[in-house]
Design a protein around this motif. Structure first.
Motif, PDB file in Angstrom:
ATOM      1  N   ALA A 126     -53.542  28.414 -40.671  1.00  0.00           N
ATOM      2  CA  ALA A 126     -52.340  28.029 -41.422  1.00  0.00           C
ATOM      3  C   ALA A 126     -52.334  26.541 -41.737  1.00  0.00           C
ATOM      4  CB  ALA A 126     -51.083  28.417 -40.657  1.00  0.00           C
ATOM      5  N   THR A 127     -52.706  25.708 -40.784  1.00  0.00           N
ATOM      6  CA  THR A 127     -52.693  24.263 -41.034  1.00  0.00           C
ATOM      7  C   THR A 127     -53.853  23.850 -41.926  1.00  0.00           C
ATOM      8  OG1 THR A 127     -53.778  23.924 -38.892  1.00  0.00           O
ATOM      9  CG2 THR A 127     -51.409  23.652 -38.950  1.00  0.00           C
ATOM     10  N   GLU A 128     -55.019  24.466 -41.743  1.00  0.00           N
ATOM     11  CA  GLU A 128     -56.182  24.128 -42.581  1.00  0.00           C
ATOM     12  C   GLU A 128     -55.931  24.449 -44.051  1.00  0.00           C
ATOM     13  OE1 GLU A 128     -59.472  26.222 -40.805  1.00  0.00           O
ATOM     14  OE2 GLU A 128     -59.510  24.887 -39.057  1.00  0.00           O
ATOM     15  N   TRP A 129     -55.185  25.519 -44.317  1.00  0.00           N
ATOM     16  CA  TRP A 129     -54.920  25.947 -45.688  1.00  0.00           C
ATOM     17  C   TRP A 129     -53.558  25.477 -46.196  1.00  0.00           C
ATOM     18  CZ3 TRP A 129     -58.343  28.136 -48.974  1.00  0.00           C
ATOM     19  CH2 TRP A 129     -59.556  28.543 -48.419  1.00  0.00           C
ATOM     20  N   GLY A 130     -52.784  24.814 -45.355  1.00  0.00           N
ATOM     21  CA  GLY A 130     -51.477  24.310 -45.786  1.00  0.00           C
ATOM     22  C   GLY A 130     -50.453  25.409 -46.020  1.00  0.00           C
ATOM     23  N   PHE A 131     -50.560  26.509 -45.266  1.00  0.00           N
ATOM     24  CA  PHE A 131     -49.646  27.631 -45.428  1.00  0.00           C
ATOM     25  C   PHE A 131     -48.284  27.329 -44.831  1.00  0.00           C
ATOM     26  CE2 PHE A 131     -53.355  30.884 -45.122  1.00  0.00           C
ATOM     27  CZ  PHE A 131     -53.601  30.771 -46.478  1.00  0.00           C
ATOM     28  N   GLY A 132     -47.242  27.802 -45.488  1.00  0.00           N
ATOM     29  CA  GLY A 132     -45.922  27.918 -44.889  1.00  0.00           C
ATOM     30  C   GLY A 132     -45.873  29.255 -44.162  1.00  0.00           C
ATOM     31  N   ARG A 133     -44.746  29.545 -43.543  1.00  0.00           N
ATOM     32  CA  ARG A 133     -44.613  30.770 -42.743  1.00  0.00           C
ATOM     33  C   ARG A 133     -44.866  32.031 -43.585  1.00  0.00           C
ATOM     34  NH1 ARG A 133     -39.513  30.185 -40.603  1.00  0.00           N
ATOM     35  NH2 ARG A 133     -40.388  29.027 -38.876  1.00  0.00           N
ATOM     36  N   GLU A 134     -44.222  32.141 -44.741  1.00  0.00           N
ATOM     37  CA  GLU A 134     -44.381  33.350 -45.548  1.00  0.00           C
ATOM     38  C   GLU A 134     -45.807  33.477 -46.090  1.00  0.00           C
ATOM     39  OE1 GLU A 134     -42.202  35.913 -49.037  1.00  0.00           O
ATOM     40  OE2 GLU A 134     -41.044  34.557 -47.774  1.00  0.00           O
ATOM     41  N   GLU A 135     -46.402  32.370 -46.482  1.00  0.00           N
ATOM     42  CA  GLU A 135     -47.794  32.412 -46.959  1.00  0.00           C
ATOM     43  C   GLU A 135     -48.738  32.866 -45.844  1.00  0.00           C
ATOM     44  OE1 GLU A 135     -48.255  28.825 -50.124  1.00  0.00           O
ATOM     45  OE2 GLU A 135     -47.585  28.286 -48.091  1.00  0.00           O
ATOM     46  N   PHE A 136     -48.467  32.416 -44.624  1.00  0.00           N
ATOM     47  CA  PHE A 136     -49.287  32.810 -43.477  1.00  0.00           C
ATOM     48  C   PHE A 136     -49.146  34.311 -43.217  1.00  0.00           C
ATOM     49  CE2 PHE A 136     -50.238  31.844 -38.720  1.00  0.00           C
ATOM     50  CZ  PHE A 136     -51.602  31.987 -38.925  1.00  0.00           C
ATOM     51  N   LEU A 137     -47.921  34.809 -43.300  1.00  0.00           N
ATOM     52  CA  LEU A 137     -47.688  36.242 -43.136  1.00  0.00           C
ATOM     53  C   LEU A 137     -48.409  37.043 -44.223  1.00  0.00           C
ATOM     54  CD1 LEU A 137     -43.937  36.012 -42.155  1.00  0.00           C
ATOM     55  CD2 LEU A 137     -45.699  37.146 -40.782  1.00  0.00           C
ATOM     56  N   GLN A 138     -48.361  36.562 -45.443  1.00  0.00           N
ATOM     57  CA  GLN A 138     -49.049  37.240 -46.543  1.00  0.00           C
ATOM     58  C   GLN A 138     -50.562  37.211 -46.345  1.00  0.00           C
ATOM     59  OE1 GLN A 138     -47.463  35.007 -49.843  1.00  0.00           O
ATOM     60  NE2 GLN A 138     -45.639  36.295 -50.002  1.00  0.00           N
ATOM     61  N   ALA A 139     -51.068  36.079 -45.868  1.00  0.00           N
ATOM     62  CA  ALA A 139     -52.516  35.937 -45.659  1.00  0.00           C
ATOM     63  C   ALA A 139     -53.024  36.876 -44.572  1.00  0.00           C
ATOM     64  CB  ALA A 139     -52.857  34.489 -45.320  1.00  0.00           C
ATOM     65  N   VAL A 140     -52.263  37.061 -43.490  1.00  0.00           N
ATOM     66  CA  VAL A 140     -52.726  37.971 -42.440  1.00  0.00           C
ATOM     67  C   VAL A 140     -52.691  39.409 -42.951  1.00  0.00           C
ATOM     68  CG1 VAL A 140     -50.567  38.425 -41.144  1.00  0.00           C
ATOM     69  CG2 VAL A 140     -52.756  38.329 -39.938  1.00  0.00           C
ATOM     70  N   CYS A 141     -51.747  39.727 -43.831  1.00  0.00           N
ATOM     71  CA  CYS A 141     -51.729  41.065 -44.447  1.00  0.00           C
ATOM     72  C   CYS A 141     -52.979  41.270 -45.299  1.00  0.00           C
ATOM     73  CB  CYS A 141     -50.474  41.232 -45.314  1.00  0.00           C
ATOM     74  SG  CYS A 141     -48.948  41.301 -44.360  1.00  0.00           S
ATOM     75  N   GLU A 142     -53.320  40.269 -46.095  1.00  0.00           N
ATOM     76  CA  GLU A 142     -54.523  40.359 -46.929  1.00  0.00           C
ATOM     77  C   GLU A 142     -55.774  40.513 -46.076  1.00  0.00           C
ATOM     78  OE1 GLU A 142     -54.329  36.841 -49.361  1.00  0.00           O
ATOM     79  OE2 GLU A 142     -53.141  37.867 -50.896  1.00  0.00           O
ATOM     80  N   LYS A 143     -55.814  39.808 -44.953  1.00  0.00           N
ATOM     81  CA  LYS A 143     -56.967  39.902 -44.044  1.00  0.00           C
ATOM     82  C   LYS A 143     -57.157  41.330 -43.555  1.00  0.00           C
ATOM     83  CE  LYS A 143     -60.181  38.021 -41.341  1.00  0.00           C
ATOM     84  NZ  LYS A 143     -60.138  37.024 -40.317  1.00  0.00           N
ATOM     85  N   ALA A 144     -56.035  42.064 -43.402  1.00  0.00           N
ATOM     86  CA  ALA A 144     -56.084  43.452 -42.942  1.00  0.00           C
ATOM     87  C   ALA A 144     -56.243  44.438 -44.099  1.00  0.00           C
ATOM     88  CB  ALA A 144     -54.812  43.774 -42.164  1.00  0.00           C
ATOM     89  N   TRP A 145     -56.421  43.928 -45.319  1.00  0.00           N
ATOM     90  CA  TRP A 145     -56.506  44.766 -46.513  1.00  0.00           C
ATOM     91  C   TRP A 145     -55.233  45.580 -46.701  1.00  0.00           C
ATOM     92  CZ3 TRP A 145     -60.337  43.947 -49.949  1.00  0.00           C
ATOM     93  CH2 TRP A 145     -61.443  43.235 -49.510  1.00  0.00           C
ATOM     94  N   LEU A 146     -54.113  44.920 -46.417  1.00  0.00           N
ATOM     95  CA  LEU A 146     -52.796  45.512 -46.623  1.00  0.00           C
ATOM     96  C   LEU A 146     -52.113  44.791 -47.775  1.00  0.00           C
ATOM     97  CD1 LEU A 146     -51.655  45.648 -42.882  1.00  0.00           C
ATOM     98  CD2 LEU A 146     -52.085  47.643 -44.343  1.00  0.00           C
ATOM     99  N   PRO A 147     -51.065  45.395 -48.366  1.00  0.00           N
ATOM    100  CA  PRO A 147     -50.283  44.665 -49.373  1.00  0.00           C
ATOM    101  C   PRO A 147     -49.715  43.380 -48.763  1.00  0.00           C
ATOM    102  CG  PRO A 147     -49.666  46.989 -49.327  1.00  0.00           C
ATOM    103  CD  PRO A 147     -50.588  46.753 -48.163  1.00  0.00           C
ATOM    104  N   ARG A 148     -49.543  42.354 -49.582  1.00  0.00           N
ATOM    105  CA  ARG A 148     -49.098  41.039 -49.106  1.00  0.00           C
ATOM    106  C   ARG A 148     -47.753  41.074 -48.379  1.00  0.00           C
ATOM    107  NH1 ARG A 148     -51.127  36.265 -51.221  1.00  0.00           N
ATOM    108  NH2 ARG A 148     -49.066  35.427 -51.649  1.00  0.00           N
ATOM    109  N   ASP A 149     -46.930  42.058 -48.679  1.00  0.00           N
ATOM    110  CA  ASP A 149     -45.624  42.143 -48.027  1.00  0.00           C
ATOM    111  C   ASP A 149     -45.588  43.195 -46.916  1.00  0.00           C
ATOM    112  OD1 ASP A 149     -45.756  44.410 -49.578  1.00  0.00           O
ATOM    113  OD2 ASP A 149     -43.738  44.192 -50.428  1.00  0.00           O
ATOM    114  N   ALA A 150     -46.745  43.646 -46.462  1.00  0.00           N
ATOM    115  CA  ALA A 150     -46.814  44.680 -45.419  1.00  0.00           C
ATOM    116  C   ALA A 150     -46.169  44.223 -44.116  1.00  0.00           C
ATOM    117  CB  ALA A 150     -48.261  45.095 -45.176  1.00  0.00           C
ATOM    118  N   TRP A 151     -46.036  42.928 -43.906  1.00  0.00           N
ATOM    119  CA  TRP A 151     -45.394  42.449 -42.680  1.00  0.00           C
ATOM    120  C   TRP A 151     -43.929  42.870 -42.615  1.00  0.00           C
ATOM    121  CZ3 TRP A 151     -41.404  38.854 -43.139  1.00  0.00           C
ATOM    122  CH2 TRP A 151     -41.302  38.189 -44.363  1.00  0.00           C
ATOM    123  N   ARG A 152     -43.342  43.207 -43.760  1.00  0.00           N
ATOM    124  CA  ARG A 152     -41.951  43.676 -43.806  1.00  0.00           C
ATOM    125  C   ARG A 152     -41.840  45.181 -43.506  1.00  0.00           C
ATOM    126  NH1 ARG A 152     -38.846  39.772 -46.709  1.00  0.00           N
ATOM    127  NH2 ARG A 152     -40.153  38.342 -47.892  1.00  0.00           N
TER     128      ARG A 152
END
Length: 192
Positions: free
Chosen positions: A149-175
């Motif tokens: 998150a710090t290396e890429w300059g992510f905010g909280r929501e961007e970090f949540l979206q990125a972990v979803c993408e890492k899992a090959w899930l939709p960006r809002d799957a954390w919801r």
């Protein structure tokens, strides 16, 4: 109660960090150039190195990512997890060809020793720079270390979206109420 108080935090001494880096380097040398094999560290019986703990080993060659493999929860001592993950990062990260012996002198090792993960009840609990994230939904699972998150300059929501993408899930799957979201801390240290 402080949010970080919920973590089973890991605190390593400078000597323990040096020992883990030496173990990772020895494991790589043994695998790539036939150096001596890794042996258990000579530490007190209460050392964190002997406790079962998750860890990731990240390799950089000439400053570029060259491999990263880890395990979140371990049944083996931390020193052994580090040795195994160092070799796996060099030889089994599917994003890269196996590390060659000639690359070893230019390869830097970074270790992320993990706390045990805890469930995220509310997204506001997630602190950028402190927390790593794990998401699981069905058969899909993704993990991002806290430093991402710090290396890429992510905010909280961007970090949540990125972990979803890492899992090959939709960006809002954390919801999604069927998604299991966890956070963890990591003690990150390296040769540089």
């Amino acid at each position: 109660m402080n949010a970080s108080a919920c973590y089973d935090a890991l605190v390593l001494s400078g000597q323990e960090k040096k020992a883990l880096l030496a173990i990772a380097r020895t494991a790589l040398a043994h695998k790539l150039v036939g150096g001596p094999s890794v042996s258990p560290p000579d530490v007190p019986t209460n050392s964190e190195l002997l406790a079962p703990r998750g860890a990731f080993v990240t390799l950089h060659t000439h400053g570029e990512l060259r491999g990263c493999i880890g395990i979140v929860e371990a049944a083996m001592p931390l020193w052994k997890i580090v040795a195994e993950n160092a070799v796996a990062a060099a030889t089994r990260d599917p994003r890269f060809p196996p590390l060659e012996a000639e690359e070893l002198p230019q390869t830097d090792i970074e270790i992320s020793a993990l706390s045990r993960p805890i469930p995220v009840q509310q997204p506001e609990e997630i602190e950028i720079g402190r927390d790593g994230l794990i998401i699981e939904n069905g058969r899909r699972k993704g993990l991002l270390l806290p430093q991402v998150a710090t290396e890429w300059g992510f905010g909280r929501e961007e970090f949540l979206q990125a972990v979803c993408e890492k899992a090959w899930l939709p960006r809002d799957a954390w919801r999604d109420p069927f998604s299991k979201l966890q956070r963890f801390t990591a003690e990150v240290f390296g040769e540089k």
